[in-house]
Design a protein around this motif. Sequence first.
Motif, PDB file in Angstrom:
ATOM      1  N   VAL A 128      44.002  40.174  30.905  1.00 18.68           N
ATOM      2  CA  VAL A 128      42.865  39.531  30.928  1.00 18.68           C
ATOM      3  C   VAL A 128      41.478  40.395  31.014  1.00 18.68           C
ATOM      4  O   VAL A 128      41.382  41.218  31.631  1.00 18.68           O
ATOM      5  CB  VAL A 128      42.878  38.328  31.932  1.00 18.68           C
ATOM      6  CG1 VAL A 128      41.251  37.899  32.349  1.00 18.68           C
ATOM      7  CG2 VAL A 128      43.690  37.356  31.883  1.00 18.68           C
ATOM      8  N   PHE A 129      40.684  40.218  29.724  1.00 18.43           N
ATOM      9  CA  PHE A 129      39.464  41.051  29.650  1.00 18.43           C
ATOM     10  C   PHE A 129      38.460  40.138  30.151  1.00 18.43           C
ATOM     11  O   PHE A 129      37.866  39.206  29.443  1.00 18.43           O
ATOM     12  CB  PHE A 129      39.470  41.372  28.317  1.00 18.43           C
ATOM     13  CG  PHE A 129      40.121  42.852  28.078  1.00 18.43           C
ATOM     14  CD1 PHE A 129      41.360  43.116  28.602  1.00 18.43           C
ATOM     15  CD2 PHE A 129      39.498  43.783  27.229  1.00 18.43           C
ATOM     16  CE1 PHE A 129      41.804  44.147  28.511  1.00 18.43           C
ATOM     17  CE2 PHE A 129      40.134  45.134  27.193  1.00 18.43           C
ATOM     18  CZ  PHE A 129      41.354  45.184  27.470  1.00 18.43           C
ATOM     19  N   GLY A 130      37.825  40.363  31.299  1.00 19.76           N
ATOM     20  CA  GLY A 130      36.597  39.715  31.808  1.00 19.76           C
ATOM     21  C   GLY A 130      36.893  38.650  32.644  1.00 19.76           C
ATOM     22  O   GLY A 130      37.597  37.624  32.411  1.00 19.76           O
ATOM     23  N   LEU A 131      36.314  38.613  34.037  1.00 17.37           N
ATOM     24  CA  LEU A 131      36.305  37.521  34.861  1.00 17.37           C
ATOM     25  C   LEU A 131      35.118  36.881  35.133  1.00 17.37           C
ATOM     26  O   LEU A 131      35.103  35.802  35.915  1.00 17.37           O
ATOM     27  CB  LEU A 131      37.116  38.139  36.072  1.00 17.37           C
ATOM     28  CG  LEU A 131      38.363  38.816  36.187  1.00 17.37           C
ATOM     29  CD1 LEU A 131      38.785  39.515  37.726  1.00 17.37           C
ATOM     30  CD2 LEU A 131      39.613  37.780  36.104  1.00 17.37           C
ATOM     31  N   THR A 132      34.089  37.444  35.006  1.00 19.79           N
ATOM     32  CA  THR A 132      32.461  36.791  35.261  1.00 19.79           C
ATOM     33  C   THR A 132      32.402  35.644  34.492  1.00 19.79           C
ATOM     34  O   THR A 132      32.989  35.361  33.486  1.00 19.79           O
ATOM     35  CB  THR A 132      31.528  37.625  35.087  1.00 19.79           C
ATOM     36  OG1 THR A 132      31.677  38.141  33.632  1.00 19.79           O
ATOM     37  CG2 THR A 132      31.657  39.020  35.914  1.00 19.79           C
ATOM     38  N   TYR A 133      31.376  34.807  34.847  1.00 29.31           N
ATOM     39  CA  TYR A 133      30.933  33.556  34.351  1.00 29.31           C
ATOM     40  C   TYR A 133      30.156  33.673  32.955  1.00 29.31           C
ATOM     41  O   TYR A 133      30.477  32.916  32.159  1.00 29.31           O
ATOM     42  CB  TYR A 133      30.561  32.429  35.260  1.00 29.31           C
ATOM     43  CG  TYR A 133      29.067  32.543  35.166  1.00 29.31           C
ATOM     44  CD1 TYR A 133      28.000  31.848  34.308  1.00 29.31           C
ATOM     45  CD2 TYR A 133      28.361  33.374  36.469  1.00 29.31           C
ATOM     46  CE1 TYR A 133      26.696  32.084  34.248  1.00 29.31           C
ATOM     47  CE2 TYR A 133      26.961  33.303  36.444  1.00 29.31           C
ATOM     48  CZ  TYR A 133      26.250  32.691  35.409  1.00 29.31           C
ATOM     49  OH  TYR A 133      24.780  32.771  35.507  1.00 29.31           O
ATOM     50  N   LYS A 134      29.714  34.864  32.876  1.00 29.53           N
ATOM     51  CA  LYS A 134      29.235  35.287  31.475  1.00 29.53           C
ATOM     52  C   LYS A 134      29.109  36.757  31.459  1.00 29.53           C
ATOM     53  O   LYS A 134      29.410  37.382  32.222  1.00 29.53           O
ATOM     54  CB  LYS A 134      27.942  34.675  31.282  1.00 29.53           C
ATOM     55  CG  LYS A 134      26.558  34.982  32.058  1.00 29.53           C
ATOM     56  CD  LYS A 134      25.454  34.205  31.715  1.00 29.53           C
ATOM     57  CE  LYS A 134      24.180  35.006  32.447  1.00 29.53           C
ATOM     58  NZ  LYS A 134      22.924  34.337  31.951  1.00 29.53           N
TER      59      LYS A 134
ATOM     60  N   GLY B 142      53.407  31.390  36.101  1.00 31.56           N
ATOM     61  CA  GLY B 142      54.402  32.355  35.966  1.00 31.56           C
ATOM     62  C   GLY B 142      54.206  33.846  35.239  1.00 31.56           C
ATOM     63  O   GLY B 142      54.896  34.562  34.922  1.00 31.56           O
ATOM     64  N   PHE B 143      52.872  33.940  34.394  1.00 31.31           N
ATOM     65  CA  PHE B 143      52.675  34.795  33.627  1.00 31.31           C
ATOM     66  C   PHE B 143      52.163  36.408  34.665  1.00 31.31           C
ATOM     67  O   PHE B 143      51.660  35.974  35.751  1.00 31.31           O
ATOM     68  CB  PHE B 143      51.484  34.672  32.520  1.00 31.31           C
ATOM     69  CG  PHE B 143      51.933  33.638  31.557  1.00 31.31           C
ATOM     70  CD1 PHE B 143      52.476  34.069  30.565  1.00 31.31           C
ATOM     71  CD2 PHE B 143      51.796  32.473  31.543  1.00 31.31           C
ATOM     72  CE1 PHE B 143      53.235  33.284  29.583  1.00 31.31           C
ATOM     73  CE2 PHE B 143      51.817  31.452  30.779  1.00 31.31           C
ATOM     74  CZ  PHE B 143      52.840  31.792  29.667  1.00 31.31           C
ATOM     75  N   ASP B 144      52.601  37.280  34.008  1.00 34.30           N
ATOM     76  CA  ASP B 144      51.912  38.691  35.060  1.00 34.30           C
ATOM     77  C   ASP B 144      50.636  38.729  34.388  1.00 34.30           C
ATOM     78  O   ASP B 144      50.389  39.400  33.219  1.00 34.30           O
ATOM     79  CB  ASP B 144      53.157  39.621  34.538  1.00 34.30           C
ATOM     80  CG  ASP B 144      52.502  40.970  35.350  1.00 34.30           C
ATOM     81  OD1 ASP B 144      51.693  40.917  35.844  1.00 34.30           O
ATOM     82  OD2 ASP B 144      53.030  41.878  34.745  1.00 34.30           O
ATOM     83  N   VAL B 145      49.750  38.260  35.149  1.00 24.84           N
ATOM     84  CA  VAL B 145      48.339  38.447  34.890  1.00 24.84           C
ATOM     85  C   VAL B 145      47.549  39.766  35.174  1.00 24.84           C
ATOM     86  O   VAL B 145      47.425  40.020  36.529  1.00 24.84           O
ATOM     87  CB  VAL B 145      47.261  37.362  35.109  1.00 24.84           C
ATOM     88  CG1 VAL B 145      45.850  37.327  34.821  1.00 24.84           C
ATOM     89  CG2 VAL B 145      48.009  36.128  34.369  1.00 24.84           C
ATOM     90  N   ALA B 146      47.190  40.864  34.350  1.00 24.35           N
ATOM     91  CA  ALA B 146      46.391  41.746  34.719  1.00 24.35           C
ATOM     92  C   ALA B 146      44.912  42.011  34.299  1.00 24.35           C
ATOM     93  O   ALA B 146      44.733  41.893  33.160  1.00 24.35           O
ATOM     94  CB  ALA B 146      47.294  43.038  34.078  1.00 24.35           C
ATOM     95  N   ALA B 147      44.108  41.635  35.204  1.00 29.58           N
ATOM     96  CA  ALA B 147      42.769  41.570  34.997  1.00 29.58           C
ATOM     97  C   ALA B 147      42.043  43.010  34.760  1.00 29.58           C
ATOM     98  O   ALA B 147      42.045  43.688  35.648  1.00 29.58           O
ATOM     99  CB  ALA B 147      42.067  40.509  35.972  1.00 29.58           C
ATOM    100  N   TYR B 148      41.133  42.972  33.897  1.00 30.89           N
ATOM    101  CA  TYR B 148      40.465  44.260  33.557  1.00 30.89           C
ATOM    102  C   TYR B 148      39.088  43.623  33.461  1.00 30.89           C
ATOM    103  O   TYR B 148      38.643  42.792  32.984  1.00 30.89           O
ATOM    104  CB  TYR B 148      40.859  44.953  32.471  1.00 30.89           C
ATOM    105  CG  TYR B 148      39.957  46.193  32.050  1.00 30.89           C
ATOM    106  CD1 TYR B 148      39.284  46.887  32.812  1.00 30.89           C
ATOM    107  CD2 TYR B 148      39.064  46.031  30.862  1.00 30.89           C
ATOM    108  CE1 TYR B 148      38.343  47.998  32.459  1.00 30.89           C
ATOM    109  CE2 TYR B 148      38.384  46.902  30.279  1.00 30.89           C
ATOM    110  CZ  TYR B 148      37.955  47.765  31.332  1.00 30.89           C
ATOM    111  OH  TYR B 148      36.909  48.867  30.625  1.00 30.89           O
ATOM    112  N   ASP B 149      37.848  44.079  34.325  1.00 26.81           N
ATOM    113  CA  ASP B 149      36.567  43.666  34.270  1.00 26.81           C
ATOM    114  C   ASP B 149      35.796  44.981  34.907  1.00 26.81           C
ATOM    115  O   ASP B 149      35.486  44.951  36.296  1.00 26.81           O
ATOM    116  CB  ASP B 149      36.060  42.567  35.133  1.00 26.81           C
ATOM    117  CG  ASP B 149      34.716  41.924  34.727  1.00 26.81           C
ATOM    118  OD1 ASP B 149      33.957  42.749  34.648  1.00 26.81           O
ATOM    119  OD2 ASP B 149      34.841  40.686  34.417  1.00 26.81           O
TER     120      ASP B 149
END
Length: 421
Positions: A309-315, A337-344
């Motif tokens: 996942v690229f980006g966690l902020t609201y904008k 159940g997904f393996d979610v790897a967040a980059y922000d």
Amino acid sequence: MKITTIGLGYIGLPTSILFATHGHQVVGVDVSPTVVEKLNQGYIHIEEEGLQALYNEALAAGNFEAALTPGHADAYIVAVPTPNKEDRYKSCDLTYVESAIRSIIPYLTAGNIVIVESTIAPRTMEDVVQPMLEQAGFTIGEDLYLAHCPERVLPGNIAYELVHNPRIIGGVTQACTAQTKTVYQTVVQGELIEASASEAELSKLMENTYRDVNIALANELAKIGTDLHINALKVIEMANRHPRVNLHSPGPGVGGHCLAVDPYFVAAASPDFSPLIQTAREINSSMPAFVVDVTKQLMQEAPTNKIAVFGLTYKGNIDDTRESPAMEIAEMLAFQGFDVAAYDPHVMSATLTMEEACQDSSLILVLTDHAEFQMIDSEATERMALPRVLDTKNIVKTLATDVTRMDFGSMHVYTQTLVAK
Ligand code: SAJ
């Protein structure tokens, strides 16, 4: 002037600093001892471009002090939060506004000006705040002046917009408007627009509602494009070449503390006459689930279960993750159940590097339009199990050549292609 601000958050603090750097004596009041302590040690507690430098100026001039309780002043500015209530229409919770007004009543003297900047439901000044002050013995417009002056600044550009945006001065009486104007005149370069308090309240709410409804239209178009296999982004781009058309941009949902909150205040105040506003809220709130559905379809044939996942902020280009559709989507995917790897790169708590997030993933899911995401190169994509990018914000401009790109609003077409592969 002696000015006391109640609430030192994203609006109250910059406003206090603005007045303090223009020669006023400002006392900023907040209920949080941590905030008051930090400010009195010389540090601001929010992230906002250029604000610490202005704060240093205010302190050097000896014009600002933070405190836990108010005292006597010439003007009081209330800038406390107004969340949604948990009732059917998510109406405006005035608890903090009412307690701010109660806290200043013991210190009010004849000739004082009381300004509410917090976003409030239509008619709040006349139906709630005015009666509170009248019960305390004041005659509004004669020995006390009362106005609603909504803030209209954009997070990320607050310091500039506080000075340059036009400002609505909504007095409960004309004398209230005139007196309140003298306060803002000393700092605001934009036009000061005179209005009644109720007009000011509804204007502020409708500014954000306008945007929310227009974004809902764009999001509906993205869904239609997906259903009919027509590229919605191309449609928007062409339609906007018409001189009187301005379709907004679709995305994974509407976040933040304004657009996703304020329209409910209008709808709750007049539920029978606001079906469009209510439907727009429903459409925008449905977007995270829609993105999750499309992502699930894409992941059906994927060699691994991992999503970057690229980006966690609201904008884009801010550090604020509260009320963020991106967070909601990341949580929903993880829950399923997904393996979610967040980059922000803007969020301190997101510690993964781009490479770590992409390693063995089967999809890069772009959820925020940070400038950093304009280019996604092979450094990131060559580590993927399946190199694909789903861009829900139309931000990716340059992409490594061997990567499958999917744009929001035409995802179904790509989904079929991929499944066929
Ligand atoms: N968004 C879209 N599509 C668009 C535009 C925005 O999906 O075409 C999304 C964004 O990604 C974000 C949300 O909408 O999730 C809100 O972002 P925003 O930049 O429109 O607004 P805010 O919430 O940061 O600030 C708004 C501003 N209001 C307007 O632009 C009318 C600001 O001026 C107000 O001061 C602020 O609300 C407030 O405090 O009310």
